[in-house]
Design a protein around this motif. Structure first.
Motif, PDB file in Angstrom:
ATOM      1  N   ASP A 180      -5.662 -33.455  37.306  1.00 51.24           N
ATOM      2  CA  ASP A 180      -4.777 -33.401  36.632  1.00 51.24           C
ATOM      3  C   ASP A 180      -5.004 -33.886  35.145  1.00 51.24           C
ATOM      4  O   ASP A 180      -5.153 -35.116  34.815  1.00 51.24           O
ATOM      5  N   VAL A 181      -5.232 -33.088  34.080  1.00 50.75           N
ATOM      6  CA  VAL A 181      -5.771 -33.475  32.902  1.00 50.75           C
ATOM      7  C   VAL A 181      -4.419 -33.251  31.932  1.00 50.75           C
ATOM      8  O   VAL A 181      -3.835 -32.114  31.656  1.00 50.75           O
ATOM      9  N   VAL A 182      -4.527 -34.058  30.989  1.00 50.13           N
ATOM     10  CA  VAL A 182      -3.683 -34.179  30.040  1.00 50.13           C
ATOM     11  C   VAL A 182      -4.085 -34.627  28.650  1.00 50.13           C
ATOM     12  O   VAL A 182      -4.838 -35.144  28.582  1.00 50.13           O
ATOM     13  N   ALA A 183      -3.812 -33.785  27.534  1.00 47.38           N
ATOM     14  CA  ALA A 183      -4.341 -34.189  26.061  1.00 47.38           C
ATOM     15  C   ALA A 183      -3.424 -34.647  25.227  1.00 47.38           C
ATOM     16  O   ALA A 183      -2.332 -34.097  25.232  1.00 47.38           O
ATOM     17  N   ILE A 184      -3.876 -35.717  24.787  1.00 43.90           N
ATOM     18  CA  ILE A 184      -3.111 -36.329  23.641  1.00 43.90           C
ATOM     19  C   ILE A 184      -3.979 -36.478  22.279  1.00 43.90           C
ATOM     20  O   ILE A 184      -4.961 -36.974  22.299  1.00 43.90           O
ATOM     21  N   GLN A 185      -3.375 -35.700  21.589  1.00 41.92           N
ATOM     22  CA  GLN A 185      -4.015 -35.717  20.102  1.00 41.92           C
ATOM     23  C   GLN A 185      -3.139 -36.378  19.140  1.00 41.92           C
ATOM     24  O   GLN A 185      -2.080 -36.330  19.013  1.00 41.92           O
ATOM     25  N   VAL A 186      -4.113 -37.419  18.464  1.00 39.55           N
ATOM     26  CA  VAL A 186      -3.821 -38.019  17.410  1.00 39.55           C
ATOM     27  C   VAL A 186      -4.185 -37.489  16.142  1.00 39.55           C
ATOM     28  O   VAL A 186      -5.230 -36.882  16.007  1.00 39.55           O
ATOM     29  N   TYR A 187      -3.138 -37.502  14.878  1.00 42.19           N
ATOM     30  CA  TYR A 187      -3.654 -36.998  13.845  1.00 42.19           C
ATOM     31  C   TYR A 187      -2.958 -37.698  12.588  1.00 42.19           C
ATOM     32  O   TYR A 187      -1.961 -38.372  12.965  1.00 42.19           O
ATOM     33  N   ASP A 188      -3.444 -37.492  11.685  1.00 38.34           N
ATOM     34  CA  ASP A 188      -2.814 -38.081  10.455  1.00 38.34           C
ATOM     35  C   ASP A 188      -2.298 -36.988   9.536  1.00 38.34           C
ATOM     36  O   ASP A 188      -2.699 -36.092   9.337  1.00 38.34           O
ATOM     37  N   PRO A 189      -0.926 -37.351   9.007  1.00 33.14           N
ATOM     38  CA  PRO A 189      -0.141 -36.119   8.473  1.00 33.14           C
ATOM     39  C   PRO A 189      -1.023 -35.464   7.212  1.00 33.14           C
ATOM     40  O   PRO A 189      -0.775 -34.333   6.904  1.00 33.14           O
ATOM     41  N   ARG A 190      -2.040 -36.138   6.380  1.00 33.08           N
ATOM     42  CA  ARG A 190      -2.734 -35.467   5.511  1.00 33.08           C
ATOM     43  C   ARG A 190      -3.646 -34.206   6.045  1.00 33.08           C
ATOM     44  O   ARG A 190      -4.159 -33.590   5.340  1.00 33.08           O
ATOM     45  N   ALA A 191      -3.940 -34.471   7.667  1.00 31.80           N
ATOM     46  CA  ALA A 191      -4.717 -33.238   8.092  1.00 31.80           C
ATOM     47  C   ALA A 191      -3.991 -32.008   7.886  1.00 31.80           C
ATOM     48  O   ALA A 191      -4.530 -31.027   7.989  1.00 31.80           O
ATOM     49  N   LYS A 192      -2.555 -32.023   7.809  1.00 37.67           N
ATOM     50  CA  LYS A 192      -1.590 -30.983   7.740  1.00 37.67           C
ATOM     51  C   LYS A 192      -1.445 -30.589   6.535  1.00 37.67           C
ATOM     52  O   LYS A 192      -1.515 -29.485   6.111  1.00 37.67           O
ATOM     53  N   GLU A 193      -1.223 -31.599   5.476  1.00 41.79           N
ATOM     54  CA  GLU A 193      -0.923 -31.134   4.057  1.00 41.79           C
ATOM     55  C   GLU A 193      -1.553 -31.983   3.189  1.00 41.79           C
ATOM     56  O   GLU A 193      -1.157 -33.347   3.233  1.00 41.79           O
TER      57      GLU A 193
END
Length: 290
Positions: free
Chosen positions: A202-215
């Motif tokens: 049972d695999v679950v992906a949790i992605q962390v990101y910085d808002p500057r990656a979006k804009e």
């Protein structure tokens, strides 16, 4: 980092993670991540409506009266955390580094696991498996994992997610629940490895990101560094075309990730360093319970 500083950080994370896992996540975690199946619990006298297939014939013969087996959910899980320790996690422009957010999320999941009497282990990965901590139970084990997440120094700054997933498939012989914690800034094609792992676990992906990656903000000429390769370059954030291209790159990348997760039947959530990760994890748990 000095030992005293590490211990203070471990204690701070422990207090927060234990509180969250006890007060908020306990029921949701339990229902969102099921055990391996049904395990025999006891026998009791047959009652009208019981399934005759559950009759324990040995006990019935001994007492000359029908008895049935009672089963309950086998709750104990083995939980594996696949933790990205590559260079791209050492970045943050708002509240914290992506690495810090990842550590808090992993710690909360770990304490939720041990409160449900689950074993928990960790795979630290960059472009290869940096360290493997086999699954065990207990608070002492959890604190060791947190300390490692705070102070671990990887050999490589690059990323290869496929290698880590393949390692999980090889090392875990029995079905487990596995959380992949990463920003998913990967260049390797990990889809096949993920598909194989998801068929077994049972695999679950949790992605962390910085808002500057979006804009990107309009702040003029900006010097940027690729933490995985060391490559430096200047970006003119005052150019609207560059800002739009940056945003489109993020959208295309997220769409590609979403497609991979969907085809591999992997539940997933993206959490920004400017967001409340509790709310986002509860959303993930609720989706799994539908």
């Amino acid at each position: 980092m000095e030992t005293a500083d590490i211990l203070r950080k471990v204690r701070k994370i422990e207090i927060k993670a234990r509180g969250l896992s006890r007060d908020i996540f306990a029921g949701q975690y339990h229902s969102a991540f099921k055990g391996r199946g049904m395990a025999f619990s006891e026998v009791r006298e047959y009652q009208y409506g019981d399934d005759v297939r559950d009759i324990d014939w040995n006990v019935t013969a001994r007492f000359h009266h029908p008895y049935v087996k009672v089963f309950e959910e086998e709750r104990e899980l083995t939980v594996m955390l696949l933790v990205d320790v590559s260079g791209s996690l050492d970045f943050g422009t708002v509240n914290q580094l992506k690495k810090d957010l990842l550590t808090e999320i992993a710690s909360t999941l770990a304490f939720s696991a041990i409160q449900n009497n689950d074993k928990i282990g960790v795979v630290f990965f960059s472009d290869h498996v940096e360290k493997y901590i086999p699954p065990k139970k207990g608070k002492k084990h959890i604190l060791y994992i947190i300390r490692e997440m705070l102070d671990f120094q990887p050999e490589s700054k690059r990323t290869n997610l496929g290698n880590a997933i393949e390692f999980l498939t090889k090392v875990m012989k029995r079905r487990c629940t596995s959380f992949i914690l990463s920003d998913f800034y990967v260049k390797d094609d990990f889809k096949d490895a993920l598909s194989i792992a998801a068929n077994k676990h049972d695999v679950v992906a949790i992605q962390v990101y910085d808002p500057r990656a979006k804009e990107l903000p309009d702040v003029g000429l900006l010097k940027v560094l690729d933490p995985e390769t060391g490559h430096e370059m200047y970006v003119d954030t005052g150019d609207k075309r560059i800002r739009n291209a940056h945003k489109q790159y993020w959208l295309d990348r997220q769409e590609k990730l979403s497609d991979i997760f969907s085809k591999c039947s992997v539940d997933n959530v993206a959490i920004g360093t400017d967001e409340d990760f509790v709310r986002r994890l509860l959303f993930l748990f609720a989706q799994r319970n539908k």
